[in-house]
Design a protein around this motif. Sequence first.
Motif, mmCIF file in Angstrom:
data_model
loop_
_atom_site.group_PDB
_atom_site.id
_atom_site.type_symbol
_atom_site.label_atom_id
_atom_site.label_comp_id
_atom_site.label_asym_id
_atom_site.label_seq_id
_atom_site.Cartn_x
_atom_site.Cartn_y
_atom_site.Cartn_z
ATOM 1 N N GLY A 59 60.982 52.169 42.360
ATOM 2 C CA GLY A 59 60.498 50.946 42.982
ATOM 3 C C GLY A 59 61.525 50.315 43.904
ATOM 4 N N ILE A 60 62.806 50.538 43.602
ATOM 5 C CA ILE A 60 63.880 50.046 44.470
ATOM 6 C C ILE A 60 64.211 51.084 45.545
ATOM 7 N N LEU A 61 64.318 52.344 45.133
ATOM 8 C CA LEU A 61 64.659 53.399 46.086
ATOM 9 C C LEU A 61 63.603 53.540 47.175
ATOM 10 N N GLY A 62 62.346 53.270 46.816
ATOM 11 C CA GLY A 62 61.259 53.443 47.774
ATOM 12 C C GLY A 62 61.432 52.613 49.027
ATOM 13 N N MET A 63 61.980 51.400 48.892
ATOM 14 C CA MET A 63 62.170 50.546 50.064
ATOM 15 C C MET A 63 63.127 51.186 51.060
ATOM 16 N N PHE A 64 64.205 51.783 50.554
ATOM 17 C CA PHE A 64 65.192 52.398 51.433
ATOM 18 C C PHE A 64 64.667 53.707 52.023
ATOM 19 N N LEU A 111 58.295 58.238 41.760
ATOM 20 C CA LEU A 111 58.742 58.034 43.137
ATOM 21 C C LEU A 111 57.564 58.140 44.099
ATOM 22 N N GLY A 112 56.718 59.139 43.893
ATOM 23 C CA GLY A 112 55.541 59.271 44.741
ATOM 24 C C GLY A 112 54.634 58.060 44.648
ATOM 25 N N ALA A 113 54.417 57.575 43.423
ATOM 26 C CA ALA A 113 53.540 56.418 43.236
ATOM 27 C C ALA A 113 54.117 55.172 43.892
ATOM 28 N N HIS A 114 55.422 54.943 43.727
ATOM 29 C CA HIS A 114 56.029 53.734 44.281
ATOM 30 C C HIS A 114 56.155 53.802 45.805
ATOM 31 N N LEU A 115 56.255 54.996 46.355
ATOM 32 C CA LEU A 115 56.214 55.120 47.810
ATOM 33 C C LEU A 115 54.819 54.799 48.337
ATOM 34 N N TYR A 116 53.809 55.162 47.564
ATOM 35 C CA TYR A 116 52.431 54.975 48.023
ATOM 36 C C TYR A 116 51.987 53.515 47.966
ATOM 37 N N PHE A 117 52.454 52.749 46.985
ATOM 38 C CA PHE A 117 51.961 51.382 46.797
ATOM 39 C C PHE A 117 52.018 50.542 48.076
ATOM 40 N N PRO A 118 53.183 50.392 48.728
ATOM 41 C CA PRO A 118 53.201 49.575 49.953
ATOM 42 C C PRO A 118 52.452 50.223 51.109
ATOM 43 N N LEU A 119 52.401 51.551 51.135
ATOM 44 C CA LEU A 119 51.685 52.238 52.206
ATOM 45 C C LEU A 119 50.193 51.967 52.127
ATOM 46 N N LEU A 350 59.037 39.171 50.743
ATOM 47 C CA LEU A 350 58.251 39.824 49.704
ATOM 48 C C LEU A 350 58.934 41.104 49.230
ATOM 49 N N SER A 351 59.631 41.789 50.141
ATOM 50 C CA SER A 351 60.377 42.989 49.755
ATOM 51 C C SER A 351 61.509 42.637 48.798
ATOM 52 N N VAL A 359 64.283 45.432 39.547
ATOM 53 C CA VAL A 359 65.576 45.285 38.875
ATOM 54 C C VAL A 359 65.365 44.730 37.472
ATOM 55 N N MET A 360 64.472 43.745 37.365
ATOM 56 C CA MET A 360 64.141 43.200 36.053
ATOM 57 C C MET A 360 63.554 44.280 35.153
#
Length: 405
Positions: A59-64, A111-119, A350-351, A359-360
């Motif tokens: 969830g954090i790595l996906g932003m970068f 990782l795949g799921a968290h990359l997809y959420f914002p997309l 929001l990011s 992080v929490m």
Amino acid sequence: MESNHLQPRNAIKIFTAVVFCFAIMEGFSINIFSNYLVDAFNVSDEMRGMIETPRELPGILGMFILSALVLYADVSLAIMAQSLCVIGLLVLGTLSPNFEMMILFMFVYSLGAHLYFPLEASMLMSLSEEGKMGATMGRVKAVSTFGYLISAIAVFFGFRSGFLDFTTPVKMPFVLGALACATASMLLLTLRKSLSGMPKREKSKLLFKKEYMPYYLITFAYGCQKRIRLVFGLWVFVKLLGYKADFTALLLIASAAVGMFLSPQFGRLLDILGLRKALIFEGAYMIFIFGIFGFFARSFAQGTVPPSPILLGATVLIFIGSDATRFFEIFHAYTMRCIAEKPGDITPSLSVGQAVDHVMAMSISPVFGIIWAAWGPQWVFWLAGASALFQLYVGLHFPKQCDLQ
């Protein structure tokens, strides 16, 4: 940005099918992941909390990662994200990996799921017609919820009949989830061919301003509360009461059915109360729900009260009530919109909120797992309720004039 009217009329229909498939995948994977951990690995309470760290790190790595791949269109990145989900779920479902390899491929899937959420949100807004964005997003959200219902019903009957089982060499729920993601990938390939090109995302820096502290505070508290809802709420039924995946599916069916009714009600509540009173209501609601949940969990753990049908029914109602706290995200998004100094601050802020949330999730889950084992499950829920003091504080000190905007 490409005009929406230039896109094929069936584009939104194809993407709605993608969203439906992804919801099906979640129903066959993350929604019953606690059952998998117990049935396949018999994980301890402490370990259950620690597993959340590698699961939420994406969830954090996906932003970068998305920032680094800014030159690629959203639809291409969504195909990549779905492919990662397919790989992770297929390995978990067909190869019966040991614990260490399970963690690795759980990370790949997550990782795949968290990359997809914002997309998903970005693509949906890009495909929506001008002036109909809200209505379109509402319809697609309903289809997604329907996907959760379908998968939950399939899980219930599948585990009851023995067709689905986490103790067999092949974990069919994960295989079915992988097939759903593979279908979504093929639909996305069709979508990419039917479009002349999705608009690329604009680079934006993470933004942190002291003026936006009210939003960060409620996101901090909600990150704690959400983790309790997603992990330890179901853990009461799985670990303390010994229920299997079919019962978990029934819980999720009931919660999704109620949620389809509650979601618009939370939006109306915001309109009626205004943001300030809505945040106060959120804090009071969190304290009540998690406070009662803690008393029930203590009764089950200590065996002071037998799990009678009445007590079990009351616990199910409290679980559904805790699951409904996800609709408070409507309040949080509006909070950021309300206090933003300029529209360009909303998305990067929001990011930051999303980063705080994850992080929490990574830090609090192992701690709460230890607290559950050392002092009892009730303290996990009571501490979550205590964190709602942040929502109460923000609500009580929020500027009243903001409600008039």
